[in-house]
Scaffold this motif. Structure first.
Motif, short mmCIF file in Angstrom:
data_model
loop_
_atom_site.label_atom_id
_atom_site.label_comp_id
_atom_site.label_asym_id
_atom_site.label_seq_id
_atom_site.Cartn_x
_atom_site.Cartn_y
_atom_site.Cartn_z
N GLU A 274 -3.19 2.57 -1.38
CA GLU A 274 -1.81 3.04 -1.51
C GLU A 274 -1.12 3.05 -0.15
O GLU A 274 0.04 2.64 -0.02
CB GLU A 274 -1.80 4.44 -2.11
N ARG A 275 -1.84 3.52 0.87
CA ARG A 275 -1.27 3.55 2.22
C ARG A 275 -1.01 2.15 2.75
O ARG A 275 -0.03 1.92 3.46
CB ARG A 275 -2.17 4.33 3.18
N ARG A 276 -1.88 1.21 2.43
CA ARG A 276 -1.66 -0.19 2.85
C ARG A 276 -0.40 -0.74 2.20
O ARG A 276 0.38 -1.45 2.85
CB ARG A 276 -2.87 -1.05 2.51
N GLU A 277 -0.22 -0.45 0.94
CA GLU A 277 0.97 -0.92 0.23
C GLU A 277 2.23 -0.30 0.83
O GLU A 277 3.25 -0.98 1.00
CB GLU A 277 0.86 -0.61 -1.26
N ASP A 278 2.18 1.00 1.14
CA ASP A 278 3.31 1.68 1.76
C ASP A 278 3.65 1.05 3.11
O ASP A 278 4.83 0.84 3.44
CB ASP A 278 3.02 3.18 1.97
N LYS B 176 5.06 5.88 10.91
CA LYS B 176 4.54 6.93 10.03
C LYS B 176 3.47 6.37 9.10
O LYS B 176 2.42 6.99 8.89
CB LYS B 176 5.67 7.54 9.20
N ARG B 177 3.74 5.22 8.52
CA ARG B 177 2.79 4.62 7.57
C ARG B 177 1.50 4.19 8.26
O ARG B 177 0.42 4.29 7.69
CB ARG B 177 3.42 3.41 6.85
N GLU B 178 1.62 3.73 9.51
CA GLU B 178 0.41 3.38 10.27
C GLU B 178 -0.45 4.62 10.48
O GLU B 178 -1.67 4.55 10.34
CB GLU B 178 0.79 2.78 11.63
N GLY B 179 0.17 5.72 10.82
CA GLY B 179 -0.57 6.97 11.01
C GLY B 179 -1.25 7.43 9.73
O GLY B 179 -2.41 7.84 9.74
N LYS B 180 -0.54 7.34 8.62
CA LYS B 180 -1.11 7.76 7.34
C LYS B 180 -2.25 6.83 6.92
O LYS B 180 -3.25 7.28 6.37
CB LYS B 180 -0.03 7.81 6.26
N LEU B 181 -2.10 5.54 7.21
CA LEU B 181 -3.18 4.60 6.89
C LEU B 181 -4.40 4.89 7.75
O LEU B 181 -5.53 4.90 7.25
CB LEU B 181 -2.72 3.15 7.08
N ALA B 182 -4.19 5.15 9.02
CA ALA B 182 -5.31 5.46 9.92
C ALA B 182 -6.04 6.71 9.43
O ALA B 182 -7.27 6.76 9.42
CB ALA B 182 -4.82 5.64 11.35
N GLU B 183 -5.28 7.71 9.00
CA GLU B 183 -5.87 8.94 8.48
C GLU B 183 -6.67 8.67 7.20
O GLU B 183 -7.79 9.17 7.04
CB GLU B 183 -4.77 9.95 8.20
N ALA B 184 -6.12 7.85 6.32
CA ALA B 184 -6.82 7.53 5.07
C ALA B 184 -8.09 6.74 5.35
O ALA B 184 -9.12 6.95 4.70
CB ALA B 184 -5.89 6.74 4.14
#
Length: 123
Positions: free
Chosen positions: A86-90, A105-113
């Motif tokens: 989902e984070r990759r798609e975002d 922001k999306r890079e940070g969320k993907l890294a966290e996921a």
């Protein structure tokens, strides 16, 4: 340019659910960990914690199975994989839109996921 390559790599890198955990936790491990905490609580004369840990210990002894632990690990991994996807798609959407703030922001969320997925796979 390097940032775009990193983002592209993150978007296409597959997630491996079948990566074996190094030393999966066993029921005996759980019991041992609870017993150690119980000893510390008893030494500190924390009766509320002692009662709770005794209950937890009994639950582990009554209901813990290696199959159940394995199923729970697989469930956590599957949830983490879904979150990563989902984070990759975002992130891909933010890249298409070209919004720098959203991309960061999306890079940070993907890294966290991805970190959470690594942790789930390591359990």
């Amino acid at each position: 340019m390097k940032k775009v390559l990193l983002i592209a790599l993150l978007l296409v890198t597959p997630v491996h659910a079948d990566t074996p955990a190094n030393d999966p936790e066993t029921c005996a491990d759980k019991e041992q960990r609870i017993m150690e905490r119980l000893q510390r609580a008893e030494a500190a004369k924390n009766q509320g914690q002692v009662r709770g840990l005794n209950k937890a210990l009994q639950e582990v002894r009554d209901h813990c199975t290696e199959e159940g632990l394995a199923a729970e690990r697989q469930r956590r991994i599957a949830e983490s994989e879904a979150e990563v996807e989902e984070r990759r798609e975002d992130l891909a959407e933010a890249i298409r839109d070209g919004d720098k703030n959203k991309i960061e922001k999306r890079e940070g969320k993907l890294a966290e996921a991805l970190k959470e997925l690594d942790e789930a796979q390591a359990e």
